[in-house]
Design an enzyme around this catalytic site. Sequence first.
Site, PDB file in Angstrom:
ATOM      1  N   ASP A  76      58.027 -40.243 -50.103  1.00 28.60           N
ATOM      2  CA  ASP A  76      57.161 -39.472 -49.103  1.00 28.60           C
ATOM      3  C   ASP A  76      57.031 -40.284 -47.629  1.00 28.60           C
ATOM      4  OD1 ASP A  76      55.169 -37.396 -48.076  1.00 28.60           O
ATOM      5  OD2 ASP A  76      53.889 -39.172 -47.901  1.00 28.60           O
ATOM      6  N   GLU A  92      62.069 -38.054 -47.787  1.00 20.75           N
ATOM      7  CA  GLU A  92      61.429 -37.337 -46.770  1.00 20.75           C
ATOM      8  C   GLU A  92      61.550 -38.172 -45.285  1.00 20.75           C
ATOM      9  OE1 GLU A  92      57.529 -35.140 -44.885  1.00 20.75           O
ATOM     10  OE2 GLU A  92      57.467 -36.926 -46.146  1.00 20.75           O
TER      11      GLU A  92
END
Length: 738
Positions: A419, A472
């Site tokens: 993330d 990401e």
Amino acid sequence: MRHDGIRAKPAPPVDPADLDRLVRGEHTQPHAILGAHPARVGGEHGVVIRAFHPDALGAEVLPADGGVVELFARGGGLFSAFLPGLRLPLRYRLRFRFADGATWERGDPYRFLPTVGELDLYLFNEGTHRRLWNVLGARELEVDGERGVAFAVWAPNARRVSVVGEFCGWDGRLFPMRSLGSSGVFELFVPDVQPGALYKYEILTREGALRIKTDPFARAMERPPGTASRVVRPGTYRWRDEAWIEERRRKCPEREPMLVYEMHLGSWRRGADGRYLTYRELASLVPSYVRELGFTHVELLPVMEHPFDGSWGYQVTGYYAPTARFGTPDDFRYFVDECHSAGVGVILDWVPAHFPKDDFALRRFDGTALYEHEDPRRGEHPDWGTLIFNYGRKEVRNFLLANALYWLDEFHVDGLRVDAVASMLYLDYSRREGEWLPNRYGGRENLDAVDFLRDVNETVRLEYPGCFTVAEESTAWPAVTGRVSEGGLGFTFKWNMGWMHDTLAYFSQDPLFRRYHHDRITFAMLYEYSERFVNPLSHDEVVHGKRSLLEKMPGDLWQKFANLRLLLSYQYTRPGKVLLFMGTELAPHSEWNHERELDWTLAEDERRKGLRTFLAELGSLYRSRPCFWRSDPDPSGFSWIDCSDRENSVVSYLRRDGEDFVVVVLNFTPVPREDYRIGVPKAGGYVRLFSSDDRRYGGSEFETLARVEAEAAPFHGQPHSVRLRLPPLGALVLAPEG
């Protein structure tokens, strides 16, 4: 009292300064005083035993071979005796007596040698310990015939660390831990502690403040809102996925089919009373469900322990603990095992970019900025109100590196989606001028984070063949998926955020005006092979006022569904792996809400039934035709037939795998095209494999041709051409006959 003919005698006095530090709870080497020590008193050799309990009236030693030895009270809660003629090692237990007549019998934590080895400490301080979870944290062991738990925690700036828990009434005076020198690690083996016990660490800071902290390496934690760590017995689960793991080792993820169903476990389904389903209940539902829809993987929003439901798991306080909301660590292993049994891979969302400020967790762990940076210009995240890891500190990097490997090793997961990578790469991420500090070269790149990410990705690649990492990352950072040896970051895949934003912006346009935005559909192919991509339509796109996927689509309800089918057809048939957020198959009108389950009543609606059939058959088509995935990393796997027909808002392209190919044609308007010519590579018949406008999916009455014959008429730079009937807002997939 006597034991085997030996009369206990008063022990030599303890240095008053040592005793004072012990009583005040400031001694970092309690083993130097307490426990059993060889001694010589008045010319006699023997053993001195000392025990400490500030509330006890008396204490006794219970030798393993029988008898009772009374210890002498020395003041301040210290009890001791000299046993002449005895030698070490000496096995015994302790019994304390209290004013109310109660007694407490337990093993003596201070008679044992350290349970953490010098090599382990060296590797940890070097930042290279690959199995750090087997060293730090709480480990159930048997030491010198006694079962208990070895506790070890890194707190280099503490004046004293004690383990506290149910087993000692949460009293920090009773089990002070020993400092293992310059390593910064404190350690203690506590006999009699059982799996399931709750515990924390009581830390005395340099300033004299007491901090009560959960274990950074806890393998389980109390269910929120509780915050205690929990002892678990490792190695009890018997895996059944040996064949899956062996097959995974032989595969190259970049050249395998990948259709990912992204899930938030707490809001997929719930019990009749609104309760969370357990990992085992989910294991009986999820694998078969996602497989029926054609997916190859599930990706779970963070399952690491977190206190706040509203963070969706992204504010982690227990990096090594599957959240207790849904069960035990072994229950989660069962979930992964069942997915593998059904042929479904498991990807975990992993959050090494930041951690929350909850004071029971990592924040200023030993009274200093241990895991984070001291300077808020490096250590605080302006967007999320969280703290940023200090990637330049070797022990912090080791904590995170080992954590990534932990989930692959202990839970057999197949991949990690990392993330907020962009926030890790740039020192000025979301910061104004003057709010950030440049690197040693004066630049904005976080060089320590870059090194850390490369280390994680390369270690995963080498030690876990077939596993993968996904970034990401939304910036122009070069070679995110490039090999580390060639200067890249080493991720297996990168989320294609540019494709996602452009595509959703295009589909939100009224089809009448899509001709003016045609480049949004074609532009992504200009950079397609700069990275290895996943095309995501994730949870982030259906919250915070962005509307559901269905409601992003223009037109009446029929057109909304047709547009949605067209969007998904495009996503599945273009290069790159595919990710969809849960509930896409239900086409809800409302946004995702983490506080309740998906609206399963929609599943009975005829349009939604058609959409589920569409997804299942589209997924089956994708998996069965290697041209959609095997050549994803290669420019040879895709070529435009025509990307310039903006007036009709139609695009067409080829997907190839060697000599095998299919033709994809997308009509982005609600206007059927009765006689639409496109070029094709070879002569012969072409059969329709798939139409998103099929009536079974909720499509129109427009009839497309099941078979067409190629004409010897060059077109679009191809030697042959076919004439097609294009359905409104529809996708066609054709293949050469035979």
